[in-house]
Scaffold this motif. Sequence first.
Motif, mmCIF file in Angstrom:
data_model
loop_
_atom_site.group_PDB
_atom_site.id
_atom_site.type_symbol
_atom_site.label_atom_id
_atom_site.label_comp_id
_atom_site.label_asym_id
_atom_site.label_seq_id
_atom_site.Cartn_x
_atom_site.Cartn_y
_atom_site.Cartn_z
ATOM 1 N N ARG A 104 82.214 28.367 25.772
ATOM 2 C CA ARG A 104 83.647 28.650 25.940
ATOM 3 C C ARG A 104 84.175 28.017 27.231
ATOM 4 N NH1 ARG A 104 85.587 32.832 22.604
ATOM 5 N NH2 ARG A 104 83.953 33.964 21.496
ATOM 6 N N TYR B 94 83.994 24.082 27.034
ATOM 7 C CA TYR B 94 85.007 23.557 26.114
ATOM 8 C C TYR B 94 86.391 23.562 26.761
ATOM 9 C CZ TYR B 94 87.014 22.554 21.504
ATOM 10 O OH TYR B 94 87.656 21.956 20.429
ATOM 11 N N LEU C 17 88.397 27.515 23.235
ATOM 12 C CA LEU C 17 87.496 27.381 22.097
ATOM 13 C C LEU C 17 87.654 28.591 21.184
ATOM 14 C CD1 LEU C 17 85.105 26.174 20.525
ATOM 15 C CD2 LEU C 17 83.564 27.293 22.155
ATOM 16 N N ASN C 18 87.980 28.333 19.927
ATOM 17 C CA ASN C 18 88.149 29.394 18.940
ATOM 18 C C ASN C 18 86.841 29.547 18.159
ATOM 19 O OD1 ASN C 18 88.827 31.117 16.870
ATOM 20 N ND2 ASN C 18 90.644 29.975 16.209
ATOM 21 N N LEU C 19 86.045 30.523 18.514
ATOM 22 C CA LEU C 19 84.784 30.769 17.812
ATOM 23 C C LEU C 19 84.919 31.812 16.706
ATOM 24 C CD1 LEU C 19 82.227 30.745 20.777
ATOM 25 C CD2 LEU C 19 82.402 29.069 18.917
ATOM 26 N N PRO D 270 87.075 29.163 13.845
ATOM 27 C CA PRO D 270 87.136 27.736 14.192
ATOM 28 C C PRO D 270 87.733 26.903 13.058
ATOM 29 C CG PRO D 270 84.886 28.377 13.677
ATOM 30 C CD PRO D 270 85.686 29.643 13.703
ATOM 31 N N THR E 280 88.660 23.097 13.764
ATOM 32 C CA THR E 280 88.405 21.667 13.939
ATOM 33 C C THR E 280 86.902 21.378 13.894
ATOM 34 O OG1 THR E 280 88.202 21.749 16.351
ATOM 35 C CG2 THR E 280 90.442 21.535 15.431
ATOM 36 N N ASN F 141 85.109 19.724 16.167
ATOM 37 C CA ASN F 141 84.495 20.034 17.453
ATOM 38 C C ASN F 141 84.246 21.531 17.612
ATOM 39 O OD1 ASN F 141 84.083 17.510 18.860
ATOM 40 N ND2 ASN F 141 86.305 17.319 19.012
ATOM 41 N N GLU F 142 85.209 22.345 17.206
ATOM 42 C CA GLU F 142 85.039 23.797 17.301
ATOM 43 C C GLU F 142 83.913 24.287 16.403
ATOM 44 O OE1 GLU F 142 89.329 25.788 18.425
ATOM 45 O OE2 GLU F 142 88.950 25.292 16.323
ATOM 46 N N LYS F 143 83.852 23.755 15.193
ATOM 47 C CA LYS F 143 82.837 24.225 14.251
ATOM 48 C C LYS F 143 81.435 23.805 14.673
ATOM 49 C CE LYS F 143 85.735 24.892 10.192
ATOM 50 N NZ LYS F 143 85.940 24.592 8.749
ATOM 51 N N GLN G 247 80.450 23.822 17.729
ATOM 52 C CA GLN G 247 80.070 24.852 18.702
ATOM 53 C C GLN G 247 79.622 26.128 17.974
ATOM 54 O OE1 GLN G 247 79.843 23.540 21.599
ATOM 55 N NE2 GLN G 247 81.115 21.775 21.063
ATOM 56 N N TRP G 248 80.318 26.475 16.904
ATOM 57 C CA TRP G 248 79.943 27.652 16.110
ATOM 58 C C TRP G 248 78.548 27.468 15.521
ATOM 59 C CZ3 TRP G 248 78.377 29.216 11.333
ATOM 60 C CH2 TRP G 248 78.598 30.547 10.974
#
Length: 287
Positions: free
Chosen positions: A18, A21, A29-31, A34, A36, A38-40, A42-43
């Motif tokens: 978080r 990012y 960062l939207n976990l 998610p 996008t 890039n966000e996914k 990270q998930w």
Amino acid sequence: MSLKSKIIKAMPDSLFLRLFYKHHMGKKLNLKDPKTFNEKLQWLKLHDRRPEYTTMVDKYAVKKYVADKIGEQYIIPTLGVWEKFDDIDFDKLPDRFVLKCTHDSGGLAICKDKSNFDMQAARAKIEKSLKTNYYHSLREWPYKNVPPRIIAEKYMTDDENSEGFTDYKFFCFDGKMDCVMVCLDRYTGDTKFYFFDKDWNLKRLNKRGKAAPEGFTIPKPECMDQMFELAAKLSEGITFVRVDLYQSCGQIYFGELTFYPDSGFDENILPEADEYWGRLLKLKKEN
């Protein structure tokens, strides 16, 4: 290790990602939900931790894994594997070879001529890499438990007259191909990145300085359709993986499997590309 480094290393993965990012991408960062690419990614670092991923990022162990999947003929020959730099018998290596660390990204030393090979620079780079756990840098979980080793591989080129490889990096979503990123002029210091779909239409996905001019194309390699098939086979059952392949003198070779391109902090793709790949990347909770 400094106190700051110790604190960062001890951070829970979720908190680290978080904070990094926000710092690197300039947004939260939207976990929880998610959207996008890039966000996914990270998930996936946090929630998709299959034990076999450790084998799949190990540059030595992955060779057998891939050979069992698609065949031994696609594997670049290994010239040796060692735990320490001092164990390498350079007299037994050919005039040209590549040294790689098995447990990271970037621990690489290329020898094009043994008589001019900078042994000290190679030693410094390899030994530094051997002491580093790549997982801690950006929390790419598959690397966490890969044993640090050194391998030597045959030096490969596109053809007998070239000095290096063209990289073909296939973006694969559970066995379904979206595109291939063709990396040209990698050894010139001015690498160019072009994206093509399966029908060899140019896709405009990157935004920085390397964008192709209008009407640009390059010849489609004769073995490209087969490369797409091999990448699809290697990516079956995996939410997302980038499959890197090469071509040398008309023969296809496996490069590596990459679960998180640019570690999910890629500022070089267009926002619409980030959203487009995000729609293609279906997390388990979305299925």
